[in-house]
Design a protein around this motif. Sequence first.
Motif, mmCIF file in Angstrom:
data_model
loop_
_atom_site.group_PDB
_atom_site.id
_atom_site.type_symbol
_atom_site.label_atom_id
_atom_site.label_comp_id
_atom_site.label_asym_id
_atom_site.label_seq_id
_atom_site.Cartn_x
_atom_site.Cartn_y
_atom_site.Cartn_z
ATOM 1 N N GLY A 187 0.961 -1.170 0.054
ATOM 2 C CA GLY A 187 0.127 0.101 0.132
ATOM 3 C C GLY A 187 0.842 1.321 0.206
ATOM 4 N N ARG A 188 0.551 2.242 -0.726
ATOM 5 C CA ARG A 188 1.200 3.412 -0.866
ATOM 6 C C ARG A 188 0.214 4.775 -0.333
ATOM 7 N NH1 ARG A 188 5.958 2.605 -3.296
ATOM 8 N NH2 ARG A 188 6.079 0.700 -4.662
ATOM 9 N N GLY A 189 0.632 5.246 0.516
ATOM 10 C CA GLY A 189 -0.524 6.259 1.047
ATOM 11 C C GLY A 189 0.300 7.879 0.957
ATOM 12 N N GLU A 190 -0.562 8.850 1.396
ATOM 13 C CA GLU A 190 0.146 10.110 1.116
ATOM 14 C C GLU A 190 0.924 10.262 2.255
ATOM 15 O OE1 GLU A 190 -3.135 12.502 0.332
ATOM 16 O OE2 GLU A 190 -3.661 11.805 -1.621
ATOM 17 N N GLY A 191 1.961 9.594 2.785
ATOM 18 C CA GLY A 191 2.668 9.874 4.020
ATOM 19 C C GLY A 191 3.689 10.851 3.831
ATOM 20 N N THR A 192 4.513 10.913 4.644
ATOM 21 C CA THR A 192 5.650 11.691 4.475
ATOM 22 C C THR A 192 7.033 11.267 4.703
ATOM 23 O OG1 THR A 192 5.560 11.998 6.993
ATOM 24 C CG2 THR A 192 4.252 13.702 5.820
ATOM 25 N N GLU A 193 7.075 9.901 4.597
ATOM 26 C CA GLU A 193 8.569 9.212 4.415
ATOM 27 C C GLU A 193 8.539 8.740 3.075
ATOM 28 O OE1 GLU A 193 8.655 6.069 7.216
ATOM 29 O OE2 GLU A 193 8.366 7.167 9.054
ATOM 30 N N PHE A 194 9.762 9.231 2.671
ATOM 31 C CA PHE A 194 10.166 8.924 1.117
ATOM 32 C C PHE A 194 10.325 7.295 0.743
ATOM 33 C CE2 PHE A 194 13.423 7.973 -2.107
ATOM 34 C CZ PHE A 194 12.917 8.602 -3.169
ATOM 35 N N ASP A 195 9.753 6.844 -0.108
ATOM 36 C CA ASP A 195 9.733 5.563 -0.373
ATOM 37 C C ASP A 195 10.550 5.231 -1.778
ATOM 38 O OD1 ASP A 195 9.305 2.853 -0.704
ATOM 39 O OD2 ASP A 195 7.510 2.791 -1.522
ATOM 40 N N THR A 196 10.043 5.563 -2.862
ATOM 41 C CA THR A 196 10.819 5.279 -4.198
ATOM 42 C C THR A 196 10.742 6.362 -5.135
ATOM 43 O OG1 THR A 196 9.155 3.790 -5.043
ATOM 44 C CG2 THR A 196 10.898 2.835 -3.875
ATOM 45 N N LEU A 197 11.265 6.242 -6.343
ATOM 46 C CA LEU A 197 11.157 7.120 -7.572
ATOM 47 C C LEU A 197 10.626 6.286 -8.616
ATOM 48 C CD1 LEU A 197 14.536 9.182 -7.672
ATOM 49 C CD2 LEU A 197 12.265 9.906 -6.843
ATOM 50 N N ARG A 198 9.621 6.957 -9.211
ATOM 51 C CA ARG A 198 8.998 5.963 -10.480
ATOM 52 C C ARG A 198 8.870 7.102 -11.794
ATOM 53 N NH1 ARG A 198 3.862 7.068 -11.066
ATOM 54 N NH2 ARG A 198 2.383 7.525 -9.191
ATOM 55 N N GLU A 199 8.462 6.762 -12.911
ATOM 56 C CA GLU A 199 8.239 7.554 -13.984
ATOM 57 C C GLU A 199 6.987 8.201 -13.753
ATOM 58 O OE1 GLU A 199 8.504 5.204 -17.431
ATOM 59 O OE2 GLU A 199 10.567 5.120 -17.469
ATOM 60 N N TYR A 200 6.821 9.246 -14.409
ATOM 61 C CA TYR A 200 5.708 10.289 -14.240
ATOM 62 C C TYR A 200 4.567 9.503 -15.114
ATOM 63 C CZ TYR A 200 2.313 14.215 -14.726
ATOM 64 O OH TYR A 200 1.076 14.768 -14.764
ATOM 65 N N LEU A 201 3.269 9.468 -14.435
ATOM 66 C CA LEU A 201 2.147 8.832 -15.214
ATOM 67 C C LEU A 201 1.072 10.135 -15.254
ATOM 68 C CD1 LEU A 201 1.854 5.567 -13.649
ATOM 69 C CD2 LEU A 201 3.034 6.161 -15.902
ATOM 70 N N GLY A 203 -1.969 11.858 -14.664
ATOM 71 C CA GLY A 203 -2.891 12.250 -13.238
ATOM 72 C C GLY A 203 -2.067 12.164 -12.391
ATOM 73 N N ASP A 204 -0.694 12.102 -12.238
ATOM 74 C CA ASP A 204 -0.045 12.328 -10.982
ATOM 75 C C ASP A 204 -0.003 13.601 -10.681
ATOM 76 O OD1 ASP A 204 0.689 9.483 -10.798
ATOM 77 O OD2 ASP A 204 2.689 9.730 -11.751
ATOM 78 N N ASP A 205 0.408 13.917 -9.113
ATOM 79 C CA ASP A 205 0.399 15.331 -8.678
ATOM 80 C C ASP A 205 1.777 15.793 -9.141
ATOM 81 O OD1 ASP A 205 0.321 17.379 -7.341
ATOM 82 O OD2 ASP A 205 -0.216 16.771 -5.276
ATOM 83 N N VAL A 206 1.822 16.966 -9.808
ATOM 84 C CA VAL A 206 3.026 17.708 -10.296
ATOM 85 C C VAL A 206 3.779 17.955 -9.076
ATOM 86 C CG1 VAL A 206 1.998 18.439 -12.270
ATOM 87 C CG2 VAL A 206 1.748 19.880 -10.321
ATOM 88 N N ARG A 207 3.235 18.383 -7.854
ATOM 89 C CA ARG A 207 4.059 18.538 -6.547
ATOM 90 C C ARG A 207 4.917 17.588 -6.188
ATOM 91 N NH1 ARG A 207 -0.721 20.599 -3.013
ATOM 92 N NH2 ARG A 207 -1.595 18.663 -3.873
ATOM 93 N N SER A 208 4.644 16.209 -6.678
ATOM 94 C CA SER A 208 5.471 15.265 -6.460
ATOM 95 C C SER A 208 6.670 15.048 -7.162
ATOM 96 C CB SER A 208 4.681 13.928 -6.152
ATOM 97 O OG SER A 208 4.201 13.423 -7.137
ATOM 98 N N ILE A 209 6.888 15.676 -8.237
ATOM 99 C CA ILE A 209 7.952 15.545 -9.180
ATOM 100 C C ILE A 209 9.234 16.018 -8.674
ATOM 101 C CG2 ILE A 209 8.848 16.558 -11.416
ATOM 102 C CD1 ILE A 209 6.139 16.940 -12.340
ATOM 103 N N ASP A 210 10.285 15.004 -8.715
ATOM 104 C CA ASP A 210 11.497 15.317 -8.330
ATOM 105 C C ASP A 210 12.317 15.990 -9.499
ATOM 106 O OD1 ASP A 210 14.213 15.181 -7.568
ATOM 107 O OD2 ASP A 210 13.783 13.467 -5.971
ATOM 108 N N TRP A 211 12.542 17.260 -9.364
ATOM 109 C CA TRP A 211 13.157 17.873 -10.374
ATOM 110 C C TRP A 211 14.641 17.416 -10.617
ATOM 111 C CZ3 TRP A 211 9.853 19.528 -14.064
ATOM 112 C CH2 TRP A 211 8.579 19.874 -13.566
ATOM 113 N N ARG A 212 15.530 17.314 -9.597
ATOM 114 C CA ARG A 212 16.919 16.979 -9.661
ATOM 115 C C ARG A 212 17.112 15.793 -10.411
ATOM 116 N NH1 ARG A 212 19.548 19.384 -4.240
ATOM 117 N NH2 ARG A 212 19.069 21.507 -4.533
#
Length: 436
Positions: A187-201, A203-212
């Motif tokens: 399960g993946r919730g809207e928590g505050t502990e970083f889990d992994t990086l994945r490709e943007y799909l 509908g994803d929230d743009v605020r979760s994009i890791d620009w670096r």
Amino acid sequence: MTWRAGALLAAGAATLPLWPAPFVAMVVMTVAVLALAAVDRALAAPPGELAVDRHGDRRVRLGGTATVTLRLTNASARTLRAQVRDDWVPSAGARPDLPPGRLVRVEPGGTVELPTRLTPLRRGDRPAAVVTVRSFGPLRLAFRQRSGRPATPPWTLRVLPRFDSRRHLPERLARLRVIQGSQVARGRGEGTEFDTLREYLVGDDVRSIDWRASARRADVLVRTWRPERDRRLVCVLDTGRTSAVRMGDEPRLDTCIDAALLLTALAARAGDRVDLIAADAVVRATVTGAGRPALLARLVDAVAPLQPALGETDFGLIAGEVLRRERRRSLLVLFTALEPGALGEGLLPVLPRLAARHRVVVAATHDPVLTTLTTAAPTRPGDPYAAAVAWRALAERGRVRAALGRHGVTVVDATADGLAPAVADAYLRLKALGQL
């Protein structure tokens, strides 16, 4: 003296018609029986020279059976022939193995053990009351007796909560493992502990994009989060007058304790720190989350002697204790009653301070009789009035829930049987959404 002395005197009285002077004969018989009783009493082993102690169980769960053994050591030079009565408070459910009235015989320097089986009827501390030793002479015409503190070794049996909600723990632990990602279906919730990086799909929230990371990979990557771990949970038990209301076969306080135990067991498995505060007008018990392996055992031992107080709960005191002890943001679960008078005058004024620092959940039980009264068809003249009272009580509870909701408080309102799993489900839901 015993009944044997009276029987001996009655047997002598039957021979009075054979005596030339019946009055003189009666006096002689009475003096003789009294002399025999005095000699018999003098030959009885002195109870004051008995050494009395106990050994056995100190704790038992409500509904279980404990065994406490009374040990008598005869330190006198005479043989002890005695009746022994080991009294406990009535709610201890004492059943001695030795039948009442049976004599115990102990030779000089000997020891005898008298076990008593205890099946308590109530939770809490159940002390031994008094031990009475009645020592008879060889003829059993008279006795010496000793009871009270010198003959009663202190012993207290602590009756622990029943913890019936334990049966809900395996299912909730399985859901916890899914939330924590230890199973395949992670399960993946809207928590505050970083889990992994994945490709943007799409509908994803743009605020979760890791620009670096996106710049390094020349692709758009987003962060995924997992629910928080190692959070703080504070259970607060309201032990005021509302906790004495019976919900079915037990007081509301016992139902809240059972729910708090299930929540503690679940949170401890999740690696969260659990603290407990029980209070009404004063703080009755506190348990901190240090030493997690023994946390549940310590909490069970701390809440076992709690009893409802017949006074109003000081929610200002509770708020002060929570804010003083818990500096970090925590999940605060308050086990209380949704009564407009108690909460409106006590909890609501201090709720903004608590909600500003902590995530607050109010867990309460309601009487299913109220719902039954509102749905049952009237059969007696007074039934419509009872239904009107039930509707009014339910409406007041609804207004209290709405007032709590305006402060961002989650309200769990369930029956006595459903409170423990409902509180556990609320905890898991908040954990999955990352709102702890």
